[in-house]
Structure formats: structure tokens, C-alpha cells
Design a protein around this motif. Structure first.
Motif, mmCIF file in Angstrom:
data_model
loop_
_atom_site.group_PDB
_atom_site.id
_atom_site.type_symbol
_atom_site.label_atom_id
_atom_site.label_comp_id
_atom_site.label_asym_id
_atom_site.label_seq_id
_atom_site.Cartn_x
_atom_site.Cartn_y
_atom_site.Cartn_z
ATOM 1 N N ILE A 24 0.848 -1.190 0.000
ATOM 2 C CA ILE A 24 0.000 0.000 0.000
ATOM 3 C C ILE A 24 0.887 1.244 0.000
ATOM 4 C CG2 ILE A 24 -1.786 1.242 1.300
ATOM 5 C CD1 ILE A 24 -2.619 -1.497 2.459
ATOM 6 N N ASP A 25 0.439 2.289 -0.663
ATOM 7 C CA ASP A 25 1.238 3.513 -0.768
ATOM 8 C C ASP A 25 1.099 4.378 0.485
ATOM 9 O OD1 ASP A 25 -1.417 4.119 -1.334
ATOM 10 O OD2 ASP A 25 -0.945 5.554 -2.919
ATOM 11 N N PHE A 26 1.434 3.788 1.636
ATOM 12 C CA PHE A 26 1.461 4.538 2.887
ATOM 13 C C PHE A 26 2.490 5.675 2.794
ATOM 14 C CE2 PHE A 26 0.546 0.165 4.754
ATOM 15 C CZ PHE A 26 -0.794 0.415 5.006
ATOM 16 N N ASP A 27 2.224 6.750 3.517
ATOM 17 C CA ASP A 27 3.236 7.790 3.733
ATOM 18 C C ASP A 27 3.855 7.518 5.102
ATOM 19 O OD1 ASP A 27 4.764 10.016 4.220
ATOM 20 O OD2 ASP A 27 3.067 11.389 4.462
ATOM 21 N N LEU A 28 5.011 6.871 5.096
ATOM 22 C CA LEU A 28 5.655 6.491 6.353
ATOM 23 C C LEU A 28 6.775 7.441 6.746
ATOM 24 C CD1 LEU A 28 5.881 2.620 5.764
ATOM 25 C CD2 LEU A 28 4.129 3.897 7.018
ATOM 26 N N ALA A 29 6.972 8.504 5.952
ATOM 27 C CA ALA A 29 8.097 9.401 6.212
ATOM 28 C C ALA A 29 7.705 10.618 7.045
ATOM 29 C CB ALA A 29 8.713 9.855 4.895
ATOM 30 N N THR A 30 6.397 10.874 7.194
ATOM 31 C CA THR A 30 5.969 12.058 7.940
ATOM 32 C C THR A 30 5.087 11.651 9.115
ATOM 33 O OG1 THR A 30 3.933 12.395 6.666
ATOM 34 C CG2 THR A 30 5.967 13.356 5.781
ATOM 35 N N ASP A 31 5.024 12.520 10.119
ATOM 36 C CA ASP A 31 4.181 12.235 11.289
ATOM 37 C C ASP A 31 2.714 12.124 10.886
ATOM 38 O OD1 ASP A 31 6.389 12.230 12.915
ATOM 39 O OD2 ASP A 31 6.165 14.332 13.530
ATOM 40 N N THR A 32 2.276 12.996 9.975
ATOM 41 C CA THR A 32 0.884 12.946 9.528
ATOM 42 C C THR A 32 0.591 11.625 8.833
ATOM 43 O OG1 THR A 32 0.831 15.350 9.258
ATOM 44 C CG2 THR A 32 -0.828 14.066 8.076
ATOM 45 N N GLY A 33 1.503 11.208 7.968
ATOM 46 C CA GLY A 33 1.315 9.957 7.251
ATOM 47 C C GLY A 33 1.324 8.754 8.172
ATOM 48 N N ARG A 34 2.167 8.780 9.193
ATOM 49 C CA ARG A 34 2.232 7.649 10.121
ATOM 50 C C ARG A 34 0.957 7.566 10.957
ATOM 51 N NH1 ARG A 34 8.550 7.116 11.994
ATOM 52 N NH2 ARG A 34 9.448 7.643 9.986
ATOM 53 N N THR A 35 0.432 8.707 11.324
ATOM 54 C CA THR A 35 -0.827 8.703 12.066
ATOM 55 C C THR A 35 -1.950 8.128 11.211
ATOM 56 O OG1 THR A 35 -0.157 10.635 13.373
ATOM 57 C CG2 THR A 35 -2.515 10.160 13.249
ATOM 58 N N ALA A 36 -1.984 8.529 9.950
ATOM 59 C CA ALA A 36 -3.007 8.002 9.030
ATOM 60 C C ALA A 36 -2.827 6.504 8.820
ATOM 61 C CB ALA A 36 -2.928 8.746 7.703
ATOM 62 N N THR A 37 -1.588 6.049 8.750
ATOM 63 C CA THR A 37 -1.321 4.620 8.579
ATOM 64 C C THR A 37 -1.815 3.835 9.785
ATOM 65 O OG1 THR A 37 0.615 5.057 7.189
ATOM 66 C CG2 THR A 37 0.501 2.892 8.258
ATOM 67 N N ARG A 38 -1.552 4.343 10.979
ATOM 68 C CA ARG A 38 -2.023 3.664 12.194
ATOM 69 C C ARG A 38 -3.547 3.547 12.191
ATOM 70 N NH1 ARG A 38 -1.686 2.514 17.532
ATOM 71 N NH2 ARG A 38 0.562 2.435 17.598
ATOM 72 N N ARG A 39 -4.220 4.602 11.781
ATOM 73 C CA ARG A 39 -5.685 4.575 11.761
ATOM 74 C C ARG A 39 -6.187 3.544 10.756
ATOM 75 N NH1 ARG A 39 -6.174 9.538 11.305
ATOM 76 N NH2 ARG A 39 -6.461 9.741 9.056
#
Length: 958
Positions: free
Chosen positions: A437-452
Motif C-alpha cells: 500500500i502507498d502509505f506515507d511512512l516518512a511524515t508524522d501525519t502519514g504515520r498517524t493516518a497509517t495507524r488509523r
């Protein structure tokens, strides 16, 4: 080095003399990763050679309180094979097959045995190990046991746990035991009471939790998440071996296993089925399962498109129309019966009305090609043809096969609701879906969205009665989510089971029990792009994005298939693999473990044995191009500094060879004597090879004059520096062959592609050389440019546009063809060459293999009528300047031993055989290996030369 690691290392020197332990930045940087999204630098890496070494390490870890993680091939996608203490790499030395018992249908293997090695050995007895993960060429049995791996044929053979008879383990406190289908047994009589207490504690735990174990575990075929405690139920006979499979090294360290083998089918058939989308494909799975297939594998169009873009349009053939496909394999004892069943299944599926097309794949080569697409799925999906990146993390969910279509339908809706895109593939017949999946794992915002997203995805798969993991294990990616899937009582039972075996929590901490947060220790971070010479046009973040291509799938650690990675195949060291080098480059960009940036000696040393063969740019599923990365690193590393001597003597070879042509005869005589050996040593060149003889500056002019046809030129023949300096007769032969094929040429002499300056990292000089060449060639002339030397063709095709980055460079690159490519694509339709030999031993240049996809000499030779082409699949070992460098001679010869030398040694003097090698390096290596037996390599042009039966015009080479 921390005080605890220093003490541990000193302790191991006493208790395990000879044990190899590394704690430098190079080893820690490479072993900080597996194939997951995570990065956890260890404190040390140990390479055990025996169970005694493992016992010593565990006891030392217990004494110091240092955690320990067992590791096989390092291809785990959930973060199962990295840890903060000592990493035990079993793959390096504990990789022996201890016994095969064909009568009993079993094998006993050490934990570091690669699956393909076991399969090759058991195939001699008509047997195999049933589970076959796509990483079979590099995954180890220990890793498969740790994750309870399955594979493409799990519809038939299930999970690894179903094939385990006994495990030889070492407990957290250093006690050896055997876990089998009846319980635990001590290896040393002195440990009897200890092992008995451990088993009693486990039996008590199971007795206290019978209800949740019976109701929550073993519900779907691919329920890998958590611990498999149901194997310990009374009705299952207290099968301790199967219960420890899938514990991910968190309860005990497996050193060896006795595995059950299955009979190899006598006949099989492969069907490829096309669909509009993966949901339609999943709808047909229940019907397919009624036909008792061995495999039902699915994938979507993104993987196929990426494969074709990376390896050429002919790399994927045999797929019917569609945007998603299923592979269905049937087997049996009789081929005719299997073929009949395949045809009947195809008719039944057509009647279902969902397929867009389907066929039975008849060609064995086509079947191999199709399976390779599926097996490279994880890597191909990681870096797609459009440049997008995708990541694991939710790549392994499983449901009952009959629920698969409904789950996929809801899962795709979930992706859309989060604005995410997923590339789907996997074991559809077992209900197990892989998705990157094209997660954004490089930014805090992206990591929060990935966790959700992961939380909602876990709830979704559970609502469909499924499992978070279907074969990769929970690791760091899903351990935190186990509470979504299991009751609190079951979670406590898992914790209690681990505590019985590992009361101090030292074994692989952070996975399954007391898991680390799923968004902790993520490897990606925001970076500042580096200023580089190469443009890295296909990577958004330049050099950093290029190095980030490596996601750890480890195909470079394969011993067979393809050409990558010759140095790893020669040494077996992670440090010498494409993955190991890429991970250190990632660490260099990060600036933590490797802190010296471009000046890093750890990175320099890791790159030292890279042959710059470029095979990884084609064979690596994500397209890592280590040759380019090495060139960039060497340029930056030595900027403003004195370089190795060979960078001057070999890097400037085009210039020195041009000068040598003015005095070729006396110079060649000089180089054959003692002064020549002295000059070689001064230049950092090995004295164990003859320096090739230089041709006079008049030789090329003479052979080209004799090759003129008087016809209008259709193409340009680019006479490269190697051809001009060492074998001008090739240029003459190439001119005649091109004319014979309807492609009369004009020779372009005096230009250079800059290759030697690139391979030695002298990129400022290379730029000037390339700019001059491009300015001369980009003059409005649109004729094809034919290059006889494959490495120079590859430099013009790829290095020139990627270093110069100009439209002119790209225009020139678009016109470049190898000699093989010209005869394949541009020759007159009716051109043929009579009277070719029946037998050819072929060495294809690595750069030609990697850069000019689908245009290989073997295909052309077969098309022209050569009966048998025996191709040495792999690097010749010389690889330009590499094999001439004094410190690399031994590695060069070790690489030659892998493929080329066995082919040359196998030439029967009584059977007329021609050896063909277009690359000057390859031909030079062949002369070094077999010249004393009268074996000389011909360029393809010399083989096809219409004047071959006449006296050739030689250059002055003596």
C-alpha cells in the motif's frame, strides 16, 4: 561498543572460541533491516557454526541481559528478523542438510538451510518439501519455521507446521532440547529436570485455557497470528513441535529440524485465467478448489506492467486478456489425464461467465516466466512502473477462501476511503492476500493516518472471520493488533506461554507478546536530497530515493537464476550482496549508524567487491542499480583526494591505449617482460593476468578500409575504445555482417562512451568525454548507432543520459543498439547466415543482459539455426577493471568458477564447439581460463562474418 556488548564479546571469546562476532557500523547497519518497514540496529551480529555456539551466545545474553534475535535469510516482511541486541545469522554457516531418509520421507536440516538447496537435494529421491514461499531461492528453513510460512502451493500442502516432525531448540537459558509430536525432551541428561518442569508448566497452561484455545484458534486454514497453542490440546497429542512453529523466535531458538517430505508429482498443468478485477477472480476460487488444485495464485495488472517495463515486453507472455489473473496448477500421475482435467476446468470456469479469457500454458519456458512474475510480486509491487512506492504492513491478511471475494470487495472500499492504493496479489486459493500500500511512512501525519488505517483493516478482516497474518507472522507490524483479533484471556495465555520459555523476555522482544507500537522504529524518515553527478531521473529523492529502492526481499542472495549478485554468490557474505550494500547506503543517507557520509569507509568496503555488472538493475525486482550507486559514491568519496592506483591506470585506459597505438609493437614486447610486471604493480594491476596486446593505430583504418562495401550507409558503427585498441578485426567483421544483413554502415571512430571513468567513479571526466561524444553524434543524423562492445553500448544507452541529463543525450541513447540488437530489430527480414556451428558456448555480457532487455545473443543464435547454445548464465568475473585490479583477482576467479569456467571445462575436444563472447572483458577472461587449451572466444560478428572462411586482416598486435 557498549560495556555490555564488550563484556559479552569477551565472554564469547572464552566460551565459544572461533565464533565470529561483529559489532562495527557496517554489520549493524546491514542487520538493522529485514524486508519490513522497520529499522532496529542491533548491538552485535554473531555467525554461529554449531549448536554449541548458539548455546554460548544465549548463555552470555542471559548473563548480560542483552536480547537476542534469530535470523535466517532476513526476508521477513513484518519485522520478525531484527532486534535491539544480538542478531544470530544462521544462514552463513549453519546451512547444512544433515540427513535425508527417502524411505521415511524425512530430512534433517540445520536452521540456515535455504529451501532451494533442500529441494535440489530431495529431488534426487523424487521428494520435496511441500511449502514453497516465493522467496524459496533465499529463505531458510529456520525462517520458514519462525513464521509458519506457506507458499504458492499451500492449497495442497498447507503451512510449514504441517510438515515438522521435530525441532532441535535452545532455550533462553541455554538448554538444548528436542520438541516433537509428543512433547519436550532434553538433549543432555543433566537437563532432564529442567525440561520436565518446562513441559509441566506448558501442560498446566493449556489445561487452564482449554475453552478459548478450542474456540479462538485454528478457525481458518491460514490463521498464523498469535501462538498456535491448539496443537497442544489433548486431542492433538501435545504436539510441541508444531506449537513452536510460528513463534517467530520469541520462545526458543531453533537450530535444526526434522521435516516431512512429499512425493513430487509426475505430471502437472498450469492454467492462466484473466479477469476484469481481483474480486471477479476471487469469486471463482470456490469452484476452482473443487478440482483439487495444487496452487491458485492471483495478481493484478500493476505487477505485470512493472515486470514488462523492467525486463522487456517479452518478459511476461502467456497471460490472457484481463486486468487481474489467476494461476491454477493441477497435478497427477499421468499427463494426459491432467491435461483433460485442465480442459474441463477451463470449460467449467467459462460457464461461470466471469473470465475474460483463459488458457493452458504448454511451454515449460513460458511457465517458468509466469511463475517468476508471481514470485517477484513483493518486489515488483514495491516500486511500480509509474515510480510510485508501496509498503508492507498490511500485506498478509487471510480469510476462509469462500469469504475472499466479500473481504476483497470491502477491503478495496476501505482503501478508497483512506485515499490509499494497494497492489494486490497472493494465495487466493488459501484466502491469503498480499497487498502493498502507498502509505506515507516518512511524515508524522502519514504515520498517524497509517495507524488509523491498520486499526480499521484489522477490524475488517476479523469481521470476515479472518486472521491478521496468513503466513508472514505478526512481528512488529501486527503484534499490537492482536487484541482486535483475540480475547483478553487468549492474549494473557500467549504471554504466559512465552514466559514459560523466556521468563526474562530476551528472545526477539517486541513481537507477538508485549509488542512494540506498530508505528515505532519505522525506517523511513524525511531526508534532504543530496547533490550528485548522476541525475537519478527515476527516483523522486535522487540518490537517497534510489538507495531506498531496496526493500530487503533479498533476491540478490539467490545462488541460482539470473545473474545478480556475483560477488555474493562468490563469498556468501551479506556485506557483498546488493541488499547489504543498499542498506549501508540508506544508513549513510540517514547519518546515524554510518556517520561519515560520502567519506564512509564502511560503505567503501561494502562496495569494494561490487563488480559493477549492472545485473541488479534488471534482476532486482525493485530495480536497484548498484553499479551507478557505486560510481556516484566513488566520485564523492575520492573528491579532492588521492585515488587507488588502478583508478588512474585502468580508468584512463581509453586515453593511454590511444597513445599506445603509436608504438604498439615495442610496447607490447616491453609489457611481456619484467618491466611490464613492475608497471602493473605500480598501477595496482594484478600480475597474474597477461596485459592484452595493443593494436597499432593503423590497424583499425586498415580493417575498415577492407570492409567497405560502397553502398550508402544505413547505420553508424560506433568504434569503441576497446575495439579500437585491442581487437580492430571485430570492427571489420561487424561492418561486413551489417552490410550482409542489409545495414551498410559508416564507422565512427575517435569517440568514447566514458565507461572506464564511470566505473572508477571519475564522473567529472566522464561528463566531459560524454558531452563531446553526444555533441558529435547529435548532429541531426537519426541513423541507428551500432556498438560492437556491449558495455560501451550500455554506457551510451543508460549512463550517458543519466549523467548528462540532456535532451541531446537522450536522443543519442534512443538510437543505440548492440550488435545483437541491430541484427534482431533492423536486419533485412530475409537475412540469414548459413553454415553456423551446431554447438556454441555463449558468455553474454552482463551489461547487455541488464540494459538491452529481450535482445540477447542466445535468442539470435537459435533463430539463425545454431543447434545447441550452452549459455554461461552469470558474470564472467573480469567485469572491466575489476578483475585486473590486484586486490580483486581472487574474487574475479571465484566468480568465473560459478558458471563460465564449468562451461569451458566441459567442452569436449572431440565435438566442434565455438565459444562466443561479445564483451572484451568476457573474451579476455576466457583466454585467461582456457587459452592454453587453444580456446578463443569469437565476437558474434566474427562468427557471422561472411569472410570468415577467408584470411582475415589482423591488426598489428605483436
Amino acid at each position: 561498543m557498549s560495556e555490555s556488548v564488550a563484556w559479552l564479546t569477551a565472554r564469547l571469546a572464552e566460551t565459544a572460541p572461533g565464533l565470529r562476532v561483529e559489532s562495527g557500523a557496517g554489520a549493524l547497519g546491514q542487520y538493522a533491516y529485514d524486508a519490513s518497514n522497520y529499522r532496529v540496529p542491533p548491538r552485535a551480529v554473531a555467525f554461529p557454526r554449531s549448536t554449541g555456539d548458539v548455546v554460548a551466545v544465549l548463555r552470555a545474553c542471559k548473563e548480560t541481559g542483552v536480547p537476542l534475535t534469530a535470523r535466517g535469510g532476513g526476508t521477513s516482511m513484518a519485522g520478525n528478523a531484527i532486534g535491539p541486541g544480538v542478531v544470530l545469522d544462521f544462514s552463513r554457516y549453519m546451512n547444512r542438510i544433515l540427513d535425508i531418509d527417502p524411505a521415511a520421507g524425512t530430512a534433517r536440516v540445520q536452521a540456515g538451510v535455504v529451501l532451494d538447496a533442500l529441494q535440489s537435494a530431495t529431488a534426487l529421491h523424487g521428494l520435496s518439501f511441500g511449502p514453497d514461499p516465493s522467496s524459496h531461492s533465499r529463505c531458510t528453513l529456520g525462517g520458514m519455521i519462525g513464521n509458519d510460512a506457506c507458499g504458492n502451493r499451500s492449497v495442497r500442502h498447507g503451512r510449514t507446521s504441517s510438515h515438522i516432525e521435530a525441532l532441535e531448540i535452545v532455550t533462553a537459558d541455554g538448554v538444548r532440547a528436542v520438541a516433537d509430536r509428543t512433547g519436550l525432551h532434553p538433549v543432555d541428561p543433566g537437563d532432564t529436570d529442567h525440561v520436565a518442569r518446562l513441559e509441566a508448566d506448558v501442560r498446566r497452561l493449556i489445561g487452564d485455557n482449554l475453552a478459548p484455545i478450542r474456540t479462538e484458534l485454528g478457525r481458518v486454514p491460514r490463521q498464523v497470528s498469535g501462538y498456535q497453542l491448539h496443537h497442544l490440546l489433548p486431542e492433538h497429542g501435545f504436539d510441541m513441535a508444531r506449537a513452536l512453529v510460528g513463534t517467530e523466535g520469541s520462545c526458543a531458538v531453533v537450530t535444526a529440524a526434522t521435516v516431512r517430505l512429499v512425493a513430487t508429482a509426475q505430471a502437472s498443468a498450469l492454467l492462466t485465467l484473466g479477469y476484469d478485477d481481483v474480486v471477479d477472480a476471487a469469486e471463482d476460487v470456490p469452484e476452482i478448489l473443487r478440482w483439487n488444485p495444487t496452487a491458485v495464485e492471483g495478481m493484478d495488472e500493476a505487477i505485470v506492467a512493472t515486470m514488462r517495463a523492467r525486463r522487456g515486453p517479452d518478459s511476461v507472455t502467456g497471460l490472457p486478456e484481463g486486468r487481474a489473473w489467476l494461476y491454477v496448477e493441477l497435478d497427477g500421475d499421468d499427463q494426459a489425464t491432467v491435461n483433460t482435467r485442465a480442459a474441463e476446468l477451463l470449460d467449467a470456469l467459462k460457464a461461470q461467465g466471469r473470465m475474460t479469457g483463459g488458457r493452458v500454458v504448454e511451454s515449460a519456458a513460458e511457465r517458468r516466466s509466469l511463475w517468476r512474475v508471481r514470485e517477484d510480486g513483493a518486489g515488483l509491487a514495491a516500486r511500480l512502473v509509474d515510480g510510485g512506492e508501496s509498503w508492507p504492513g498490511w500485506e498478509d491478511a487471510a480469510v476462509a477462501p469462500e469469504n475472499l471475494a466479500a473481504y476483497l470487495r470491502d477491503f478495496r472500499k476501505l482503501l478508497v476511503s483512506h485515499g490509499l492504493t494497494g497492489v494486490l496479489y497472493g494465495h487466493f486459493g488459501a484466502g491469503c492476500v498480499h497487498v502493498r500500500i502507498d502509505f506515507d511512512l516518512a511524515t508524522d501525519t502519514g504515520r498517524t493516518a497509517t495507524r488509523r488505517f491498520l486499526g480499521e483493516a484489522a477490524a475488517l478482516v476479523v469481521s470476515h472471520g479472518g486472521s491478521l497474518s496468513g503466513e508472514h507472522g505478526d512481528g512488529r507490524a501486527r503484534g499490537e493488533l492482536l487484541e482486535v483479533m483475540y480475547s483478553h484471556r487468549m492474549i494473557r495465555a500467549f504471554a504466559a506461554f512465552k514466559e514459560v520459555f523466556d521468563p526474562e523476555g530476551l528472545l526477539n522482544p517486541g513481537v507477538i507478546v508485549a509488542p512494540a507500537p506498530l508505528d515505532a522504529d519505522l525506517a523511513l524518515h524525511q531526508i534532504q536530497p543530496l547533490v550528485t553527478e548522476f541525475t537519478f531521473p527515476h527516483d523522486e529523492d535522487g540518490f537517497a530515493g534510489a538507495a531506498r529502492r531496496c526493500v530487503g526481499v533479498g533476491r540478490c542472495r539467490s545462488d541460482v537464476g539470473g545473474v545478480m549478485c556475483p560477488s555474493y554468490r562468490a563469498t556468501g557474505e551479506e556485506n557483498d550482496s546488493t541488499r547489504g550494500r543498499a542498506r549501508l547506503l540508506q544508513e549513510m543517507v540517514r547519518g546515524e549508524t554510518v556517520q561519515d557520509g560520502w567519506r564512509s569507509t564502511e560503505v567503501r568496503d561494502a562496495l569494494d567487491l561490487c563488480l559493477s555488472c549492472k545485473a541488479c538493475s534488471s534482476d532486482c525486482p525493485v530495480g536497484v542499480d548498484m553499479a551507478t550507486y557505486k560510481a556516484e559514491f566513488l566520485h564523492q568519496h575520492y573528491k579532492g583526494r588521492i585515488r587507488p592506483r588502478s583508478h588512474y591506470s585502468l580508468g584512463w585506459l581509453p586515453l593511454t591505449s590511444a597513445l599506445a597505438g603509436y608504438a604498439a609493437r615495442p610496447l607490447n614486447a616491453l609489457l611481456r617482460g619484467p618491466l611490464g610486471r613492475l608497471l602493473a604493480r605500480l598501477g595496482g594491476v594484478t600480475t597474474q593476468r597477461r596485459i592484452p596486446a595493443f593494436a597499432s593505430r593503423h590497424a583499425l583504418r586498415r580493417v575498415l578500409r577492407n570492409a567497405k562495401t560502397g553502398e550508402p550507409a544505413e547505420v553508424l558503427l560506433f568504434v569503441d575504445s576497446f575495439t579500437r585498441a585491442f581487437r580492430p578485426e571485430v570492427a571489420g567483421a561487424a561492418s561486413r555482417v551489417l552490410a550482409d544483413a542489409g545495414l551498410p554502415c559508416t564507422a565512427e571512430d575517435g569517440l568514447c562512451c566514458g565507461l572506464t571513468w564511470v566505473s572508477t567513479g571519475q564522473l567529472s571526466v566522464a561528463r566531459k568525454i560524454m558531452a563531446r561524444t553526444v555533441a558529435h553524434l547529435d548532429n541531426g543524423d537519426e541513423r541507428p548507432i551500432i556498438v560492437a562492445e556491449p558495455s560501451c553500448a550500455a554506457a551510451l544507452k543508460r549512463d550517458v543520459p543519466e549523467l548528462l541529463g540532456s535532451d541531446a543525450a537522450r536522443r543519442v541513447a534512443d538510437r543505440v543498439h548492440t550488435f545483437t540488437g541491430a541484427l534482431t530489430d533492423l536486419a533485412a527480414p530475409d537475412w540469414s547466415r548459413p553454415a553456423l556451428p551446431d554447438n556454441v558456448v555463449l558468455q553474454t555480457h552482463c551489461h547487455e543482459y541488464a540494459t538491452f532487455k529481450g535482445r540477447h545473443p542466445a535468442d539470435l543464435l537459435r533463430r539463425l539455426g545454431v543447434g545447441k547454445v550452452d549459455e554461461a548464465e552469470g558474470c564472467c568475473g573480469l567485469a572491466g577493471n575489476f578483475g585486473f585490479e590486484e586486490q580483486h583477482y581472487d574474487t574475479s576467479m571465484a566468480v568465473a568458477d560459478l558458471a563460465l569456467k564449468p562451461r569451458l571445462d566441459g567442452i569436449d575436444q572431440d565435438t566442434p564447439t565455438v565459444v562466443v563472447a561479445d564483451g572484451f572483458s568476457c573474451a579476455t577472461q576466457i583466454d585467461h581460463l582456457a587459452g592454453d587449451r587453444g580456446i578463443r572466444a569469437l565476437h558474434l560478428a566474427e562468427l557471422l562474418d561472411p569472410a570468415a572462411d577467408q584470411a582475415a586482416q589482423p591488426g598489428e598486435t605483436s
